[in-house]
Design a protein around this motif. Sequence first.
Motif, PDB file in Angstrom:
ATOM      1  N   ASN A   1     -27.329  -6.535  19.679  1.00  0.00           N
ATOM      2  CA  ASN A   1     -28.093  -6.034  18.530  1.00  0.00           C
ATOM      3  C   ASN A   1     -27.403  -4.860  17.847  1.00  0.00           C
ATOM      4  O   ASN A   1     -27.686  -4.569  16.696  1.00  0.00           O
ATOM      5  CB  ASN A   1     -29.484  -5.571  18.976  1.00  0.00           C
ATOM      6  N   PHE A   2     -26.536  -4.149  18.593  1.00  0.00           N
ATOM      7  CA  PHE A   2     -25.961  -2.941  18.011  1.00  0.00           C
ATOM      8  C   PHE A   2     -24.505  -2.683  18.366  1.00  0.00           C
ATOM      9  O   PHE A   2     -23.715  -2.342  17.505  1.00  0.00           O
ATOM     10  CB  PHE A   2     -26.783  -1.712  18.403  1.00  0.00           C
ATOM     11  N   GLY A   3     -24.111  -2.826  19.644  1.00  0.00           N
ATOM     12  CA  GLY A   3     -22.759  -2.410  20.004  1.00  0.00           C
ATOM     13  C   GLY A   3     -22.111  -3.236  21.098  1.00  0.00           C
ATOM     14  O   GLY A   3     -22.787  -3.871  21.907  1.00  0.00           O
ATOM     15  N   ILE A   4     -20.782  -3.191  21.071  1.00  0.00           N
ATOM     16  CA  ILE A   4     -19.946  -3.854  22.069  1.00  0.00           C
ATOM     17  C   ILE A   4     -18.870  -2.850  22.456  1.00  0.00           C
ATOM     18  O   ILE A   4     -18.273  -2.216  21.582  1.00  0.00           O
ATOM     19  CB  ILE A   4     -19.274  -5.126  21.496  1.00  0.00           C
ATOM     20  N   ALA A   5     -18.620  -2.714  23.752  1.00  0.00           N
ATOM     21  CA  ALA A   5     -17.579  -1.798  24.211  1.00  0.00           C
ATOM     22  C   ALA A   5     -16.811  -2.458  25.351  1.00  0.00           C
ATOM     23  O   ALA A   5     -17.386  -2.772  26.394  1.00  0.00           O
ATOM     24  CB  ALA A   5     -18.178  -0.475  24.663  1.00  0.00           C
ATOM     25  N   TRP A   6     -15.522  -2.677  25.120  1.00  0.00           N
ATOM     26  CA  TRP A   6     -14.670  -3.352  26.110  1.00  0.00           C
ATOM     27  C   TRP A   6     -13.512  -2.460  26.518  1.00  0.00           C
ATOM     28  O   TRP A   6     -12.888  -1.809  25.678  1.00  0.00           O
ATOM     29  CB  TRP A   6     -14.033  -4.606  25.533  1.00  0.00           C
TER      30      TRP A   6
ATOM     31  N   ASN B   1     -19.829   7.574  29.041  1.00  0.00           N
ATOM     32  CA  ASN B   1     -20.237   8.799  28.347  1.00  0.00           C
ATOM     33  C   ASN B   1     -19.814   8.831  26.883  1.00  0.00           C
ATOM     34  O   ASN B   1     -20.320   9.644  26.107  1.00  0.00           O
ATOM     35  CB  ASN B   1     -19.711  10.035  29.076  1.00  0.00           C
ATOM     36  N   LEU B   2     -18.897   7.967  26.484  1.00  0.00           N
ATOM     37  CA  LEU B   2     -18.481   7.884  25.077  1.00  0.00           C
ATOM     38  C   LEU B   2     -19.475   7.099  24.224  1.00  0.00           C
ATOM     39  O   LEU B   2     -19.411   7.144  22.999  1.00  0.00           O
ATOM     40  CB  LEU B   2     -17.100   7.225  24.970  1.00  0.00           C
ATOM     41  N   LEU B   3     -20.372   6.363  24.871  1.00  0.00           N
ATOM     42  CA  LEU B   3     -21.296   5.491  24.146  1.00  0.00           C
ATOM     43  C   LEU B   3     -22.564   6.241  23.743  1.00  0.00           C
ATOM     44  O   LEU B   3     -23.110   7.010  24.538  1.00  0.00           O
ATOM     45  CB  LEU B   3     -21.667   4.285  25.013  1.00  0.00           C
ATOM     46  N   PRO B   4     -23.057   6.001  22.534  1.00  0.00           N
ATOM     47  CA  PRO B   4     -24.283   6.666  22.077  1.00  0.00           C
ATOM     48  C   PRO B   4     -25.539   5.938  22.567  1.00  0.00           C
ATOM     49  O   PRO B   4     -26.369   5.478  21.782  1.00  0.00           O
ATOM     50  CB  PRO B   4     -24.146   6.614  20.552  1.00  0.00           C
TER      51      PRO B   4
ATOM     52  N   ASP C   1     -22.970 -16.380  34.825  1.00  0.00           N
ATOM     53  CA  ASP C   1     -21.862 -16.431  33.870  1.00  0.00           C
ATOM     54  C   ASP C   1     -22.284 -15.883  32.507  1.00  0.00           C
ATOM     55  O   ASP C   1     -23.159 -16.456  31.844  1.00  0.00           O
ATOM     56  CB  ASP C   1     -21.388 -17.875  33.743  1.00  0.00           C
ATOM     57  N   PHE C   2     -21.650 -14.799  32.076  1.00  0.00           N
ATOM     58  CA  PHE C   2     -21.958 -14.200  30.772  1.00  0.00           C
ATOM     59  C   PHE C   2     -21.757 -15.202  29.630  1.00  0.00           C
ATOM     60  O   PHE C   2     -22.517 -15.191  28.660  1.00  0.00           O
ATOM     61  CB  PHE C   2     -21.098 -12.958  30.538  1.00  0.00           C
ATOM     62  N   LEU C   3     -20.762 -16.053  29.739  1.00  0.00           N
ATOM     63  CA  LEU C   3     -20.489 -17.000  28.652  1.00  0.00           C
ATOM     64  C   LEU C   3     -21.609 -18.029  28.478  1.00  0.00           C
ATOM     65  O   LEU C   3     -21.660 -18.715  27.458  1.00  0.00           O
ATOM     66  CB  LEU C   3     -19.136 -17.681  28.868  1.00  0.00           C
ATOM     67  N   LEU C   4     -22.516 -18.121  29.431  1.00  0.00           N
ATOM     68  CA  LEU C   4     -23.683 -19.012  29.331  1.00  0.00           C
ATOM     69  C   LEU C   4     -24.973 -18.243  29.048  1.00  0.00           C
ATOM     70  O   LEU C   4     -26.042 -18.836  28.974  1.00  0.00           O
ATOM     71  CB  LEU C   4     -23.835 -19.822  30.623  1.00  0.00           C
ATOM     72  N   ALA C   5     -24.878 -16.935  28.890  1.00  0.00           N
ATOM     73  CA  ALA C   5     -26.058 -16.079  28.711  1.00  0.00           C
ATOM     74  C   ALA C   5     -26.719 -16.318  27.362  1.00  0.00           C
ATOM     75  O   ALA C   5     -26.085 -16.740  26.398  1.00  0.00           O
ATOM     76  CB  ALA C   5     -25.649 -14.609  28.824  1.00  0.00           C
ATOM     77  N   ASN C   6     -28.013 -16.022  27.308  1.00  0.00           N
ATOM     78  CA  ASN C   6     -28.733 -16.044  26.031  1.00  0.00           C
ATOM     79  C   ASN C   6     -29.604 -14.800  25.873  1.00  0.00           C
ATOM     80  O   ASN C   6     -30.401 -14.715  24.959  1.00  0.00           O
ATOM     81  CB  ASN C   6     -29.570 -17.316  25.888  1.00  0.00           C
ATOM     82  N   GLN C   7     -29.440 -13.833  26.739  1.00  0.00           N
ATOM     83  CA  GLN C   7     -30.213 -12.593  26.723  1.00  0.00           C
ATOM     84  C   GLN C   7     -29.645 -11.625  25.688  1.00  0.00           C
ATOM     85  O   GLN C   7     -28.476 -11.268  25.730  1.00  0.00           O
ATOM     86  CB  GLN C   7     -30.169 -11.949  28.109  1.00  0.00           C
ATOM     87  N   LYS C   8     -30.484 -11.205  24.770  1.00  0.00           N
ATOM     88  CA  LYS C   8     -30.088 -10.209  23.773  1.00  0.00           C
ATOM     89  C   LYS C   8     -30.029  -8.818  24.415  1.00  0.00           C
ATOM     90  O   LYS C   8     -30.716  -8.544  25.390  1.00  0.00           O
ATOM     91  CB  LYS C   8     -31.081 -10.180  22.607  1.00  0.00           C
ATOM     92  N   ALA C   9     -29.205  -7.952  23.842  1.00  0.00           N
ATOM     93  CA  ALA C   9     -29.072  -6.579  24.334  1.00  0.00           C
ATOM     94  C   ALA C   9     -28.688  -5.678  23.176  1.00  0.00           C
ATOM     95  O   ALA C   9     -28.164  -6.138  22.156  1.00  0.00           O
ATOM     96  CB  ALA C   9     -28.017  -6.508  25.430  1.00  0.00           C
ATOM     97  N   ASP C  10     -28.935  -4.393  23.355  1.00  0.00           N
ATOM     98  CA  ASP C  10     -28.493  -3.425  22.350  1.00  0.00           C
ATOM     99  C   ASP C  10     -26.993  -3.194  22.473  1.00  0.00           C
ATOM    100  O   ASP C  10     -26.282  -3.134  21.474  1.00  0.00           O
ATOM    101  CB  ASP C  10     -29.260  -2.110  22.511  1.00  0.00           C
TER     102      ASP C  10
END
Length: 174
Positions: free
Chosen positions: A93-98, A20-23, A61-70
């Motif tokens: 393309n826009f944000g990262i939240a960890w 809910n904190l993410l726009p 495995d995310f570390l092998l991914a090539n799919q773009k995302a917002d």
Amino acid sequence: MVKDITFHYTNEQMAKDLINLLPLKENQVVIDAGSGKNKVFYNNLPSFVKKYEYEIEDGNDFLLANQKADWIIGNPPYHISWKFTEKALELSNFGIAWLVNNQALNSHFTPRRIKLMQDNNFYLQKIHVVADNRWFGRYYFLIFSKESNNFVSCNLNTYKTINPSLTLTNTKSL
């Protein structure tokens, strides 16, 4: 004694509160980068986004991914959270939240890594502090986006200890 595997799972209500904190906006693509067995971020993303998840134990495995995302979000494995961040810098393309612990927080905020993120046009927007009584200490939800700001700055210089035997008058020549 072996810890119950659920010890590592993010609490569902915590995940909902953090999401809910993410726009997030309609039709944005959101990746849960390390969904885990309980897929708590993935399962609680709003229905108006297009969602995908990666989990190495499911053969994805995310570390092998090539799919773009917002947005790329999640609770990455702490011991390789920076590797997840480097991959997210390539794909977002826009944000990262960890959601990270204090060790991962410390590893993300070296001057070199701050500079690398800013060179890739990612800027820390928010640090949201949470606690879970199963886990040790506080945890930090870091939200980065391509909205430029000066919230975090750094100096790439490495300072050296001055010889304590030198007097103040001798330091002018240093």
